[in-house]
Enzyme design. Structure first.
Site, PDB file in Angstrom:
ATOM      1  N   GLU A  58      64.466 -33.916  27.165  1.00 37.14           N
ATOM      2  CA  GLU A  58      64.470 -35.014  26.193  1.00 37.14           C
ATOM      3  C   GLU A  58      65.049 -34.505  24.864  1.00 37.14           C
ATOM      4  O   GLU A  58      64.594 -33.500  24.332  1.00 37.14           O
ATOM      5  CB  GLU A  58      63.034 -35.509  25.970  1.00 37.14           C
ATOM      6  CG  GLU A  58      62.955 -36.666  24.982  1.00 37.14           C
ATOM      7  CD  GLU A  58      61.533 -36.923  24.509  1.00 37.14           C
ATOM      8  OE1 GLU A  58      60.813 -37.655  25.188  1.00 37.14           O
ATOM      9  OE2 GLU A  58      61.155 -36.389  23.444  1.00 37.14           O
ATOM     10  N   PRO A  60      67.703 -37.688  18.252  1.00 39.65           N
ATOM     11  CA  PRO A  60      68.850 -37.694  17.349  1.00 39.65           C
ATOM     12  C   PRO A  60      68.554 -36.992  16.023  1.00 39.65           C
ATOM     13  O   PRO A  60      67.504 -37.189  15.437  1.00 39.65           O
ATOM     14  CB  PRO A  60      69.101 -39.188  17.087  1.00 39.65           C
ATOM     15  CG  PRO A  60      68.453 -39.890  18.215  1.00 39.65           C
ATOM     16  CD  PRO A  60      67.265 -39.051  18.584  1.00 39.65           C
ATOM     17  N   LYS A  92      69.413 -35.825  11.905  1.00 41.44           N
ATOM     18  CA  LYS A  92      69.583 -36.668  10.711  1.00 41.44           C
ATOM     19  C   LYS A  92      70.945 -36.515  10.038  1.00 41.44           C
ATOM     20  O   LYS A  92      71.302 -37.310   9.196  1.00 41.44           O
ATOM     21  CB  LYS A  92      68.487 -36.311   9.696  1.00 41.44           C
ATOM     22  CG  LYS A  92      67.080 -36.649  10.192  1.00 41.44           C
ATOM     23  CD  LYS A  92      66.061 -36.570   9.053  1.00 41.44           C
ATOM     24  CE  LYS A  92      64.664 -36.862   9.551  1.00 41.44           C
ATOM     25  NZ  LYS A  92      63.859 -35.670   9.775  1.00 41.44           N
ATOM     26  N   THR A 128      65.897 -40.086  22.682  1.00 37.74           N
ATOM     27  CA  THR A 128      64.856 -40.937  22.080  1.00 37.74           C
ATOM     28  C   THR A 128      65.458 -41.964  21.120  1.00 37.74           C
ATOM     29  O   THR A 128      66.579 -41.817  20.631  1.00 37.74           O
ATOM     30  CB  THR A 128      63.796 -40.107  21.325  1.00 37.74           C
ATOM     31  OG1 THR A 128      64.409 -39.493  20.201  1.00 37.74           O
ATOM     32  CG2 THR A 128      63.165 -39.055  22.216  1.00 37.74           C
ATOM     33  N   ARG A 180      57.236 -49.930  23.642  1.00 37.01           N
ATOM     34  CA  ARG A 180      56.899 -50.761  22.490  1.00 37.01           C
ATOM     35  C   ARG A 180      57.430 -50.123  21.215  1.00 37.01           C
ATOM     36  O   ARG A 180      57.986 -50.790  20.359  1.00 37.01           O
ATOM     37  CB  ARG A 180      55.381 -50.913  22.372  1.00 37.01           C
ATOM     38  CG  ARG A 180      54.998 -51.839  21.247  1.00 37.01           C
ATOM     39  CD  ARG A 180      53.540 -51.742  20.890  1.00 37.01           C
ATOM     40  NE  ARG A 180      53.241 -50.514  20.162  1.00 37.01           N
ATOM     41  CZ  ARG A 180      52.053 -50.219  19.661  1.00 37.01           C
ATOM     42  NH1 ARG A 180      51.046 -51.039  19.827  1.00 37.01           N
ATOM     43  NH2 ARG A 180      51.861 -49.086  19.007  1.00 37.01           N
TER      44      ARG A 180
END
Ligand SMILES: Cc1cc2nc3c(=O)[nH]c(=O)nc-3n(C[C@H](O)[C@H](O)[C@H](O)COP(=O)(O)OP(=O)(O)OC[C@H]3O[C@@H](n4cnc5c(N)ncnc54)[C@H](O)[C@@H]3O)c2cc1C
Length: 299
Positions: A21, A24, A26, A52, A111
């Site tokens: 996994e 991203p 910054k 993600t 969610r």
């Protein structure tokens, strides 16, 4: 290709698998580092990679771009995370269309975490309320095109434990009832069209194995893949376990106590613990693992 088909093939061949996994970064320098890291790690032949979706939808364009790039150039299936946080239904539909145009065929329907600085999760105006609504939307809009995964919470979801999601803070739910309700909610997500489950991270392998057993008892038959988050840094570990209310077994707590400010020692311990957890889970019949947050390429 759908990841569920790859999982089933691996299970039939009894070949344990792993996936990575990524999240991203910054900055643009971070994006370049991540790209190089993903290329290197793809050579380790993960069954798939996840990307993600930043809390609050903060990285949506970047998540789409990184996922599209990996799908096109790395020769590995991408599981793109997508959340309901801060998005209107039309925006979610837009993200799904872009993913499809980029050849992405697998979505982890979530969610979402609350946007930064917000305590409780709130649905966007004109948006979706629960992950199940997203699973339904994907199936309504795209039929069988996407493979869909959903999240499971072996130690319970914090909103489920407190009753925040069922309309109130009911202390009784902490003692009884909430676990059954959480399993019912998970089964509903699977029945709505999810192909498999990836769990929240944990450090108590018995908690995961007992969760799988309880899932099977309520009729959840699809693969349940544990999310493993190796401890890489003490402060991040403390922050994440606090945020997710993850149980830290006493042996892990004791082992970390004398080394909290020694980054190298924490990392070594984290790697060793991660390996021991993966071995224990595989020996107990778990088909594969998702290795969480293996990298973002810096900030
Ligand atoms: C593998 C994994 C990957 C993740 N990746 C990301 C990511 O990329 N970005 C991000 O922002 N977050 C991510 N998260 C965190 C996740 O978004 C949060 O844990 C979030 O708070 C719950 O997401 P969910 O999809 O489980 O929600 P849901 O399934 O909607 O459940 C949330 C709560 O609502 C309850 N509930 C569900 N349906 C109903 C209903 N119909 N009525 C009443 N209550 C209901 C559930 O029981 C639970 O308590 C990830 C989590 C996992 C486990």
């Amino acid at each position: 290709m759908k990841i569920i088909d790859k999982i089933q093939q691996a299970m039939e061949a009894k070949e344990p698998f792993y996936s990575f996994e990524f999240f991203p970064p910054k900055t643009s320098a971070g994006v370049e580092n991540l790209s190089a890291r993903m290329e290197r790690m793809a050579t380790l032949e993960p069954l798939f990679v996840d990307v993600t979706w930043g809390a609050g939808g903060s990285t949506s364009d970047l998540t789409l771009a990184i996922s599209a790039n990996a799908q096109k150039y790395l020769g590995v299936e991408v599981l793109m995370h997508l959340t309901c946080t801060n998005l209107k239904v039309e925006e979610i539909k837009g993200a799904l269309n872009k993913a499809r145009e980029a050849g992405i065929q697998n979505i982890l329907a979530l969610r979402g975490d609350p946007a930064k600085g917000l305590g409780n999760w709130e649905a966007a105006e004109g948006g979706l309320r629960h992950a199940i609504d997203l699973v339904r939307l994907i199936r309504e809009e795209h039929g069988d095109y996407f493979g869909v995964a959903v999240a499971g919470h072996p130690e319970g979801h914090v909103d489920g434990r407190t009753g925040a999601e069922e309309g109130g803070q009911d202390d009784d739910r902490r003692d009884e009832g909430w676990e059954a309700l959480e399993l019912k909610r998970l089964k509903e997500k699977v029945d709505a069209g999810a192909d498999f489950v990836i769990t929240q991270f944990f450090y108590d392998t018995e908690a995961f194995l007992s969760y799988v057993k309880r899932c099977r008892e309520v009729g959840i038959t699809c693969p349940i893949i544990p999310g493993i988050m190796a401890i890489q840094n003490y402060n991040a570990f403390a922050r994440m376990t606090d945020f997710c209310e993850t149980r830290v077994p006493s042996d892990v707590r004791e082992a970390l106590k004398p080394i909290t400010s020694d980054d190298d020692a924490v990392k070594d311990y984290g790697v060793d613990l991660g390996i021991r957890m993966c071995k224990a889970l595989t020996e107990a019949g778990t088909p594969g693992v998702v290795l969480k947050r293996v990298g973002c390429g810096g900030n």
